[in-house]
Design a protein around this motif. Sequence first.
Motif, PDB file in Angstrom:
ATOM      1  N   ALA A 197       0.811  -1.472   0.336  1.00 23.59           N
ATOM      2  CA  ALA A 197       0.212   0.409   0.197  1.00 23.59           C
ATOM      3  C   ALA A 197       0.710   1.140  -0.516  1.00 23.59           C
ATOM      4  O   ALA A 197      -0.067   2.793  -0.334  1.00 23.59           O
ATOM      5  CB  ALA A 197      -1.053  -0.160   0.533  1.00 23.59           C
ATOM      6  N   ALA A 198       2.000   1.463   0.768  1.00 21.40           N
ATOM      7  CA  ALA A 198       2.795   2.450   0.669  1.00 21.40           C
ATOM      8  C   ALA A 198       3.208   2.840  -0.913  1.00 21.40           C
ATOM      9  O   ALA A 198       3.690   2.166  -2.075  1.00 21.40           O
ATOM     10  CB  ALA A 198       4.107   2.277   1.382  1.00 21.40           C
ATOM     11  N   PRO A 199       3.637   4.461  -1.183  1.00 17.14           N
ATOM     12  CA  PRO A 199       3.245   5.292  -0.242  1.00 17.14           C
ATOM     13  C   PRO A 199       1.124   5.710   0.134  1.00 17.14           C
ATOM     14  O   PRO A 199       1.625   6.242   0.765  1.00 17.14           O
ATOM     15  CB  PRO A 199       4.184   6.815  -0.776  1.00 17.14           C
ATOM     16  N   GLY A 200       0.652   5.360  -0.763  1.00 17.67           N
ATOM     17  CA  GLY A 200      -0.585   5.125  -0.095  1.00 17.67           C
ATOM     18  C   GLY A 200      -2.218   6.227  -1.055  1.00 17.67           C
ATOM     19  O   GLY A 200      -2.691   6.084  -0.338  1.00 17.67           O
ATOM     20  N   SER A 201      -1.634   6.322  -2.349  1.00 20.75           N
ATOM     21  CA  SER A 201      -2.230   7.288  -2.728  1.00 20.75           C
ATOM     22  C   SER A 201      -3.501   6.140  -2.908  1.00 20.75           C
ATOM     23  O   SER A 201      -4.316   6.968  -2.909  1.00 20.75           O
ATOM     24  CB  SER A 201      -1.828   7.873  -4.303  1.00 20.75           C
ATOM     25  N   LYS A 202      -3.209   4.654  -3.986  1.00 18.84           N
ATOM     26  CA  LYS A 202      -4.437   4.481  -3.534  1.00 18.84           C
ATOM     27  C   LYS A 202      -5.400   4.340  -2.201  1.00 18.84           C
ATOM     28  O   LYS A 202      -6.724   4.025  -1.698  1.00 18.84           O
ATOM     29  CB  LYS A 202      -4.307   2.742  -4.452  1.00 18.84           C
ATOM     30  N   THR A 203      -4.980   3.631  -1.117  1.00 18.87           N
ATOM     31  CA  THR A 203      -5.053   3.876   0.066  1.00 18.87           C
ATOM     32  C   THR A 203      -6.393   4.172   0.075  1.00 18.87           C
ATOM     33  O   THR A 203      -7.372   4.405   0.555  1.00 18.87           O
ATOM     34  CB  THR A 203      -4.491   3.337   1.551  1.00 18.87           C
ATOM     35  N   ASN A 237      -1.528  -2.814   3.343  1.00 17.31           N
ATOM     36  CA  ASN A 237      -0.401  -3.163   4.603  1.00 17.31           C
ATOM     37  C   ASN A 237       1.462  -3.173   4.043  1.00 17.31           C
ATOM     38  O   ASN A 237       1.018  -2.613   2.075  1.00 17.31           O
ATOM     39  CB  ASN A 237      -0.183  -4.977   4.370  1.00 17.31           C
ATOM     40  N   ASP A 238       1.789  -3.396   4.358  1.00 14.06           N
ATOM     41  CA  ASP A 238       3.616  -2.967   3.418  1.00 14.06           C
ATOM     42  C   ASP A 238       4.620  -3.499   3.965  1.00 14.06           C
ATOM     43  O   ASP A 238       4.988  -3.297   5.319  1.00 14.06           O
ATOM     44  CB  ASP A 238       4.036  -1.351   3.088  1.00 14.06           C
ATOM     45  N   VAL A 239       5.661  -4.076   3.428  1.00 17.09           N
ATOM     46  CA  VAL A 239       6.970  -4.477   3.509  1.00 17.09           C
ATOM     47  C   VAL A 239       7.877  -4.210   4.250  1.00 17.09           C
ATOM     48  O   VAL A 239       8.042  -4.031   5.371  1.00 17.09           O
ATOM     49  CB  VAL A 239       7.413  -5.787   2.858  1.00 17.09           C
ATOM     50  N   ASN A 242       8.977   1.670   7.392  1.00 16.42           N
ATOM     51  CA  ASN A 242       9.022   3.165   6.871  1.00 16.42           C
ATOM     52  C   ASN A 242       8.777   3.701   6.283  1.00 16.42           C
ATOM     53  O   ASN A 242       7.860   4.780   7.080  1.00 16.42           O
ATOM     54  CB  ASN A 242      10.838   3.518   6.542  1.00 16.42           C
ATOM     55  N   ARG A 243       8.157   2.641   5.386  1.00 14.98           N
ATOM     56  CA  ARG A 243       7.032   3.465   3.902  1.00 14.98           C
ATOM     57  C   ARG A 243       5.911   3.230   4.780  1.00 14.98           C
ATOM     58  O   ARG A 243       4.795   3.507   5.145  1.00 14.98           O
ATOM     59  CB  ARG A 243       7.766   2.661   2.790  1.00 14.98           C
ATOM     60  N   CYS A 244       5.567   2.313   5.553  1.00 10.19           N
ATOM     61  CA  CYS A 244       4.170   2.569   6.870  1.00 10.19           C
ATOM     62  C   CYS A 244       4.790   3.467   7.295  1.00 10.19           C
ATOM     63  O   CYS A 244       3.041   3.723   7.733  1.00 10.19           O
ATOM     64  CB  CYS A 244       4.263   0.667   7.323  1.00 10.19           C
ATOM     65  N   GLU A 265       4.782  -9.217   5.076  1.00 10.32           N
ATOM     66  CA  GLU A 265       5.017  -9.615   3.818  1.00 10.32           C
ATOM     67  C   GLU A 265       3.888  -9.504   3.305  1.00 10.32           C
ATOM     68  O   GLU A 265       3.277 -10.897   3.844  1.00 10.32           O
ATOM     69  CB  GLU A 265       5.962 -10.831   3.381  1.00 10.32           C
ATOM     70  N   ALA A 266       3.219  -9.354   2.130  1.00 15.10           N
ATOM     71  CA  ALA A 266       2.080 -10.020   0.917  1.00 15.10           C
ATOM     72  C   ALA A 266       2.102 -11.054   1.292  1.00 15.10           C
ATOM     73  O   ALA A 266       0.996 -11.640   1.453  1.00 15.10           O
ATOM     74  CB  ALA A 266       1.924  -8.778   0.330  1.00 15.10           C
ATOM     75  N   GLN A 267       2.831 -11.666   0.444  1.00  7.23           N
ATOM     76  CA  GLN A 267       2.737 -13.195   0.000  1.00  7.23           C
ATOM     77  C   GLN A 267       2.697 -14.207   1.093  1.00  7.23           C
ATOM     78  O   GLN A 267       2.257 -14.890   1.324  1.00  7.23           O
ATOM     79  CB  GLN A 267       4.166 -13.898  -0.557  1.00  7.23           C
ATOM     80  N   ASN A 268       3.158 -13.316   2.934  1.00  6.07           N
ATOM     81  CA  ASN A 268       2.737 -14.231   4.163  1.00  6.07           C
ATOM     82  C   ASN A 268       1.930 -13.291   4.167  1.00  6.07           C
ATOM     83  O   ASN A 268       1.459 -13.320   5.913  1.00  6.07           O
ATOM     84  CB  ASN A 268       3.932 -14.143   4.472  1.00  6.07           C
ATOM     85  N   ALA A 287      -3.651  -5.588  -5.201  1.00 10.19           N
ATOM     86  CA  ALA A 287      -1.944  -6.339  -5.263  1.00 10.19           C
ATOM     87  C   ALA A 287      -1.870  -5.309  -6.481  1.00 10.19           C
ATOM     88  O   ALA A 287      -1.983  -5.597  -7.398  1.00 10.19           O
ATOM     89  CB  ALA A 287      -2.219  -7.331  -5.520  1.00 10.19           C
ATOM     90  N   ASP A 288      -1.990  -4.012  -5.517  1.00 13.23           N
ATOM     91  CA  ASP A 288      -0.314  -3.029  -6.260  1.00 13.23           C
ATOM     92  C   ASP A 288       0.846  -3.218  -5.892  1.00 13.23           C
ATOM     93  O   ASP A 288       1.246  -2.724  -5.706  1.00 13.23           O
ATOM     94  CB  ASP A 288      -0.855  -1.734  -6.133  1.00 13.23           C
ATOM     95  N   VAL A 289       1.029  -4.567  -6.751  1.00 11.65           N
ATOM     96  CA  VAL A 289       2.687  -5.683  -6.780  1.00 11.65           C
ATOM     97  C   VAL A 289       3.685  -4.776  -6.909  1.00 11.65           C
ATOM     98  O   VAL A 289       3.597  -4.038  -7.772  1.00 11.65           O
ATOM     99  CB  VAL A 289       2.791  -6.922  -6.806  1.00 11.65           C
TER     100      VAL A 289
HETATM  101  C1  LIG Z   1       3.928  -0.165  -6.962  1.00 11.75           C
HETATM  102  S1  LIG Z   1       4.211   0.231  -4.871  1.00 11.75           S
HETATM  103  C2  LIG Z   1       2.611   0.307  -4.608  1.00 11.75           C
HETATM  104  C3  LIG Z   1       1.650   1.953  -4.521  1.00 11.75           C
HETATM  105  C4  LIG Z   1       0.322   2.335  -3.883  1.00 11.75           C
HETATM  106  N1  LIG Z   1      -0.066   0.777  -3.973  1.00 11.75           N
HETATM  107  C5  LIG Z   1       0.425   3.687  -3.995  1.00 11.75           C
HETATM  108  O1  LIG Z   1      -0.705   3.591  -4.304  1.00 11.75           O
HETATM  109  O2  LIG Z   1       0.935   3.984  -2.934  1.00 11.75           O
HETATM  110  C6  LIG Z   1       4.525  -0.987  -3.984  1.00 11.75           C
HETATM  111  C7  LIG Z   1       4.811  -1.391  -3.277  1.00 11.75           C
HETATM  112  O3  LIG Z   1       5.292  -3.197  -2.752  1.00 11.75           O
HETATM  113  C8  LIG Z   1       5.671  -2.875  -1.476  1.00 11.75           C
HETATM  114  N2  LIG Z   1       6.489  -4.315  -0.995  1.00 11.75           N
HETATM  115  C9  LIG Z   1       7.685  -4.961  -1.433  1.00 11.75           C
HETATM  116  N3  LIG Z   1       7.133  -6.374  -1.686  1.00 11.75           N
HETATM  117  C10 LIG Z   1       6.774  -6.294  -1.126  1.00 11.75           C
HETATM  118  C11 LIG Z   1       6.084  -7.179  -0.692  1.00 11.75           C
HETATM  119  N4  LIG Z   1       7.209  -8.751  -0.553  1.00 11.75           N
HETATM  120  N5  LIG Z   1       4.960  -7.620   0.535  1.00 11.75           N
HETATM  121  C12 LIG Z   1       4.784  -5.514  -0.007  1.00 11.75           C
HETATM  122  N6  LIG Z   1       4.731  -5.326  -0.212  1.00 11.75           N
HETATM  123  C13 LIG Z   1       5.882  -5.169  -0.573  1.00 11.75           C
HETATM  124  C14 LIG Z   1       6.885  -1.394  -1.467  1.00 11.75           C
HETATM  125  O4  LIG Z   1       7.300  -1.197  -0.354  1.00 11.75           O
HETATM  126  C15 LIG Z   1       6.238  -0.841  -2.541  1.00 11.75           C
HETATM  127  O5  LIG Z   1       5.806   0.374  -1.161  1.00 11.75           O
END
Ligand SMILES: C[S@@+](CC[C@H](N)C(=O)[O-])C[C@H]1O[C@@H](n2cnc3c(N)ncnc32)[C@H](O)[C@@H]1O
Length: 743
Positions: A197-203, A237-239, A242-244, A265-268, A287-289
């Motif tokens: 989710a970070a930095p959060g514009s979609k959230t 959520n974000d892994v 700091n970005r959280c 970790e999103a995958q977990n 899942a904006d991966v």
């Molecule tokens: C494309 S950005 C997301 C942008 C965000 N959705 C927005 O609209 O502001 C991808 C994010 O995934 C996070 N990230 C990378 N690997 C990850 C993981 N395994 N699990 C969760 N987050 C992860 C990064 O820290 C980054 O903040």
Amino acid sequence: MGRGRGGKSKRKNRDEKKENVWDPSKSQKGTANGGPANSNQLNSKTYWVDIEPRNEIYENYYKTIGICKDDTEWEQFMKFMGRPLPSTFRINTTIGSLQDVVMDQLKEIAEQKVDIEIDGEPITKMVEPIPWYPNQIAWRSSIPKKALRKNPTLAKFQQFLVHHDNQGNLTRQEAVSMIPPLFLDVQSHHHIVDMCAAPGSKTTQILEDLHVKIVHTKEGGQEKEIISIPTGSIIANDVDTNRCYTLAHQCARLGSPGIVISNHEAQNFPLLFDADDKPMFVDRILADVPCSGDGTNRKNPELWKKWTYASGIGLHNLQTKIATRAAQLLKVGGRMVYSTCSMNPVENEAVVAELLNRSQGSMRLVDVSAQYPQLIRAPGMYSWPVIDKEGTFQKFEDVPENKKYKLASSLFCPTPERAQELALQHCMRVYPHFQDTGGFFIAVLEKVADFPNQIGKRCKNTTESTETTESTTTESTTESTTTESNDSETTTTSTTTTTTPPNPNRKIKARDIRNKFFEEPFVLLKDDVKKEMETVVNFYGLKNFPCDNLLSRSDKSQKLYWVTDSVLNIVKNDVVARKLKIINTGLKVFQRHTGLGHMDCPYRVSQDAVGSIEPFMTKRVLSFTHDDLVLLFKVEDPQFNQFPAELAKQLTELEPGCFVIKISGNNRETPSSGMVFSAWRGKTSINLLVPKQEIDSLKGMYGVVDEKKDTTSTTTTATTDAKVESTTTESTTETTTTTEKSE
Ligand SMILES: C[S@@+](CC[C@H](N)C(=O)[O-])C[C@H]1O[C@@H](n2cnc3c(N)ncnc32)[C@H](O)[C@@H]1O
């Protein structure tokens, strides 16, 4: 929500800077001072970085992949890729009647004639609505930001942007980034997870939608109503820890009780269980991966230099794991959006195809072609070669045996028949030249049946679970984009069984320290605090306020957080509450006074939540005019008798302690009308319990010249008995009184 906060200052954050590598100040060309020779004739390069928007490997790759139908379209694609992005923003839909004020001002600016050229092309509109976004909520301007600052005719628009951005009335967000939340189709009761989710514009966009309730009218129609307390929630959520914190800060600007910031970790990501121990599958999941970001070169021109074949290939495996986990967490009947800001099929259609294969028919792509018809998009790709530095391969079988370990079979396109079965055409590709944006990929999926080996089969009254908790072996951070190797994944991440319940006395573990997770868990209020709440309810005359929806963070209960039913459900389950690594949740609504001597009420109202709690208050809300507010800005701790007689009388009669100021007047004439502030009634004077940054922002907006004695002080002074330290801390958005320490 609503006009909850007097002013919302925006802290510059390191992550934003890191992500947006474009630094216009370093790219000034043209005249000696960096400005254009003629302010009406602009060259976009003047305002862009000194990077040639070309990369031979990138161009060959995308030509071979065939993202454009012919050379003419390719030229268009490259022309737009070589330009800076227009500025785009969304109006915050939860600011009540202030939305009309912002809209009026915007329309007035939009009507002004401009006569400028950029790269020889005439620009006649300063700003215009983005046609595909509903209700003129999203706007765009093709004028480069720096040009706005330099050109006096455009300065008004620049001031509008800065002011309303600071106030939280608008969110600057790239146009294409607004697409995934639109297709998520959020409703106010939904339980939602935003996995990366970070930095959060979609959230924040989703959070705004969570506060919109569809009301069915008697006539059989539908109306939208803004509600301050949805029943649903969004876990952002974000892994990256700091970005959280950046994410928490962005979301705090909206003041919603429905937000949870988590750090996994999103995958977990753990499956959550409610208070009755039932699995809480989610209604909506985004899942904006993490991706190569090769659709963002216009925003991040540095990427032109960095792009390699490995950029996408190296991320495919992680992206597939995250998409799979998202599908597992989804409710049957729920909707998932998978998105990337990349145009590479190995990060997009290949991931979706692999997810659909794994789902064995339990997930399907949704045909959304009829929705938002003005959004120009291309269908998903059916076939693509896999290209890396070893060569170009049409099928996995073509890869030499000794190279197969480098390329996962799931990178390759399915057979034409299978691609048709999977309906990959329902994926959406948005290219820069379609409507002057970045590049983006979006797939909308629906869960129609349980996933194979569906997680969530958990014995009641036991902590044993078939659900995966985070395995210590998978605690790695984001996969590198530079690696060429990629394990071929054949199993999902969900099949590991753990029988180890989380430690009930969990404090900080070594693993947490590695992940920098130091946050204390959120807990239900203890009995003694519940008892104190009776005093609070009485003091502020709270009517129908849901005291049961309050949480605290520690035994001291310094701060109380208001959460929605959905969040409460998560925290009520003791095991889950410890399993979920919550960075922050809800709305900080009350803060304990300490060291203030005898006080009838132990808690004051936090400025973060004042707009949300004021409607519940039947006592201690005083009406101030805009002029009274200006006096508060100008004079340090004004005495009661400095206000008009009637107000002075009300202040004199008010019991000492925290109270709420509500600004009266008509919204269109008095810009501050409807704003609410937390304040303190001392012995003979009052002061605002508002962070200095917010006050400064408002003072700037109303042109208030500071008459206070000590302008450099970060605190209000001591004639009243509460003092607010106005600096915000780096890691949280909290403010603390000088007499209290944050928990
Ligand atoms: C494309 S950005 C997301 C942008 C965000 N959705 C927005 O609209 O502001 C991808 C994010 O995934 C996070 N990230 C990378 N690997 C990850 C993981 N395994 N699990 C969760 N987050 C992860 C990064 O820290 C980054 O903040």
